[in-house]
Design a protein around this motif. Structure first.
Motif, PDB file in Angstrom:
ATOM      1  N   THR A  47       0.837  -1.206   0.000  1.00  0.00           N
ATOM      2  CA  THR A  47       0.000   0.000   0.000  1.00  0.00           C
ATOM      3  C   THR A  47       0.866   1.248   0.000  1.00  0.00           C
ATOM      4  OG1 THR A  47      -1.794  -1.137   1.173  1.00  0.00           O
ATOM      5  CG2 THR A  47      -1.793   1.264   1.233  1.00  0.00           C
ATOM      6  N   PHE A 102       2.385   1.641  -3.458  1.00  0.00           N
ATOM      7  CA  PHE A 102       1.414   2.193  -4.408  1.00  0.00           C
ATOM      8  C   PHE A 102       1.261   3.698  -4.209  1.00  0.00           C
ATOM      9  CE2 PHE A 102      -2.911   3.649  -5.188  1.00  0.00           C
ATOM     10  CZ  PHE A 102      -3.088   3.317  -6.529  1.00  0.00           C
ATOM     11  N   LEU A 103       1.142   4.126  -2.964  1.00  0.00           N
ATOM     12  CA  LEU A 103       0.984   5.557  -2.677  1.00  0.00           C
ATOM     13  C   LEU A 103       2.227   6.345  -3.071  1.00  0.00           C
ATOM     14  CD1 LEU A 103      -0.811   5.384   0.793  1.00  0.00           C
ATOM     15  CD2 LEU A 103      -1.820   5.957  -1.432  1.00  0.00           C
ATOM     16  N   LEU A 117       1.928   6.901  -6.678  1.00  0.00           N
ATOM     17  CA  LEU A 117       0.859   7.863  -6.948  1.00  0.00           C
ATOM     18  C   LEU A 117       1.322   9.299  -6.719  1.00  0.00           C
ATOM     19  CD1 LEU A 117      -2.224   8.339  -7.501  1.00  0.00           C
ATOM     20  CD2 LEU A 117      -2.538   8.212  -5.021  1.00  0.00           C
ATOM     21  N   TYR A 168       5.292  12.351  -1.531  1.00  0.00           N
ATOM     22  CA  TYR A 168       6.090  11.241  -2.047  1.00  0.00           C
ATOM     23  C   TYR A 168       7.320  11.010  -1.179  1.00  0.00           C
ATOM     24  CZ  TYR A 168       9.945   9.272  -4.726  1.00  0.00           C
ATOM     25  OH  TYR A 168      11.049   8.552  -5.107  1.00  0.00           O
ATOM     26  N   ASP A 182       1.515   0.722 -10.901  1.00  0.00           N
ATOM     27  CA  ASP A 182       0.088   1.029 -10.879  1.00  0.00           C
ATOM     28  C   ASP A 182      -0.160   2.425 -10.307  1.00  0.00           C
ATOM     29  OD1 ASP A 182      -1.062  -1.124 -12.099  1.00  0.00           O
ATOM     30  OD2 ASP A 182      -1.390  -2.254 -10.264  1.00  0.00           O
ATOM     31  N   GLY A 183       0.558   2.747  -9.235  1.00  0.00           N
ATOM     32  CA  GLY A 183       0.410   4.075  -8.642  1.00  0.00           C
ATOM     33  C   GLY A 183       0.784   5.174  -9.607  1.00  0.00           C
TER      34      GLY A 183
END
Length: 441
Positions: free
Chosen positions: A22, A25-26, A29, A44, A123-124
């Motif tokens: 998680t 992913f963040l 993002l 980030y 994916d992020g």
């Protein structure tokens, strides 16, 4: 031998794996949404620091000797040599850049050792890239119709997250997405354009890239388009046999009709479209050599034509270790007086910024690792290899690898891992971006 993650199982072990992925992913993002900060610190950076702390506490932090780790060690040496001699603003840039590189070098082995984490990180970035595409259209619409700079209004005036959230040029506001300069999100746009399986996202990303009026984005998208065309030609026999659904044709026609209608009833939108097209055509002609360079292109060209003088003016220490991480503007201003009013700045070119900032050793270690990434992924996934090569090429025109927290290095490490293991990723857990590349296996 690659160390595989053992974060699969039940109970607390599974929970720890979920927490790690998680956070990963963040990190992907928010790497591409730099206007969102906490107390003027990039989210980030905060997340990557949390990942490093989490790995230390959980006892899962380990090290690999790769070009990326060598690059991190050299950045630390450069910072140690230079930071006390720099003005405050450049010293802060030196420390911040070094910290970003070291954090990436610490967390990269743990991310690439877990293929699900590598996919999650990409994916992020993909989600952030799509958000930036949408935001570019929102910026363009609000600016053209209501004369509103949404980035400045929201992120500077209301939320006060950053001092500067948008960019203006001679012709007015430039659509930069969720960043103050499109260079900070160009890599995310290229990732969405070349890896998104949905063709609509490819089209939307291509048009958004043109709206940014960025030569770097245009060059990157053009190169990615060439890769996709070659890939399509390779699979032409399969593509020709596929039927195009009637619904897709209807959506295309309806979208074009709505756009033309809006242009016909809105003089402001007409003028905006014409203005963007004029600038885009001008920049294309500049690249093709049929127009003289504008001031921005001339400045970028000067970074290379003046490089010999800069290197001749450097001492032995500066030649091998540089002037400070992301401090390439310091010797340039001292020698040519450009941007003397700025407290600190970095030359808008990955290779020149790295060469002047970290010297020959830092530059060689970075590009050795990048070229190795291309070579390693070429045999298993040519799309990923081509994408990393395009990142390198675009870096000659702007800062993609450097300055913006060096997040692209972590993306490239994850991309290589996914490219090497594409065939072993289950369909149920594989990102759509990686599925789009599996046809090369």
């Amino acid at each position: 031998m690659r160390r595989e993650s053992r974060w699969y199982g039940s109970g607390s072990v599974l929970s720890e794996g979920v927490v790690f992925r998680t956070l990963v992913f963040l990190a992907g993002l928010f790497a591409c949404i730099p206007v969102i900060t906490v107390f003027s610190v990039s989210i980030y950076k905060v997340i990557v620091l949390l990942i490093a702390i989490y790995l230390v506490i959980s006892g899962r932090l380990f090290f690999l000797v790769t070009g990326l780790q060598v690059f991190a060690i050299l950045s630390l040496i450069t910072c140690f040599i230079t930071v006390l001699q720099l003005p405050n603003a450049y010293a802060n840039a030196d420390l911040s850049g070094t910290l970003s590189i070291i954090l990436i070098a610490l967390v990269a082995p743990c991310i690439v050792s877990d293929k699900a984490a590598s996919v999650g990180f990409i994916d992020g970035v993909m989600v952030a890239g799509k958000l930036n595409v949408i935001w570019i259209y929102i910026q363009t619409f609000l600016s053209a119709v209501f004369a509103v700079d949404i980035n400045d209004l929201l992120f500077t005036q209301i939320l006060k997250m950053v001092d500067v959230a948008s960019q203006y040029k001679v012709h007015g506001l430039v659509a930069t997405g969720l960043c103050w300069n499109v260079g900070g999100i160009t890599a995310a746009l290229l990732i969405v354009f070349i890896l998104a399986s949905n063709p609509w996202w490819k089209l939307l990303t291509l048009l958004a890239g043109l709206l940014t009026q960025s030569s770097t984005a245009f060059i990157g998208l053009a190169l990615c388009a060439c890769v996709l065309i070659l890939k399509w030609l390779k699979n032409a026999s399969i593509v020709i046999q596929q039927k195009i659904p009637f619904g897709s044709i209807s959506i295309v026609i309806a979208t074009i009709a709505v756009f033309l209608f809006m242009c016909s009833v809105s003089a402001e939108l007409q003028n905006t479209v014409i203005s963007y097209l004029d600038i885009t055509v001008y920049r294309i002609n500049t690249i093709l050599g049929t127009r003289t360079y504008d001031s921005s292109a001339q400045a970028h060209l000067g970074y290379y034509t003046n490089l010999a003088s800069l290197l001749n003016n450097a001492g032995i220490i500066e030649l091998f270790f540089g002037y400070g991480v992301n401090c390439s503007g310091l010797p340039y201003t001292a020698l040519f007086g450009q941007y003397a009013a700025l407290d600190s700045w970095a030359i808008e070119s990955d290779i020149v910024n790295t060469l002047l900032g970290m010297g020959l050793l830092g530059c060689i270690s970075l590009y050795y690792w990048l070229v190795k990434c291309v070579i390693r992924s070429w045999s298993t996934n040519k799309t990923v290899a081509a994408l990393i090569a395009i990142f390198i090429i675009c870096g000659f025109f702007y800062n993609l690898q450097s300055v913006n927290s060096y997040w692209l290095l972590l993306v490239e490490a994850a991309l290589v891992r996914c490219a090497l293991d594409t065939s072993s990723i289950d369909n149920s857990s594989c990102t759509s971006a990686m599925k789009a590349c599996r046809d090369e296996q």
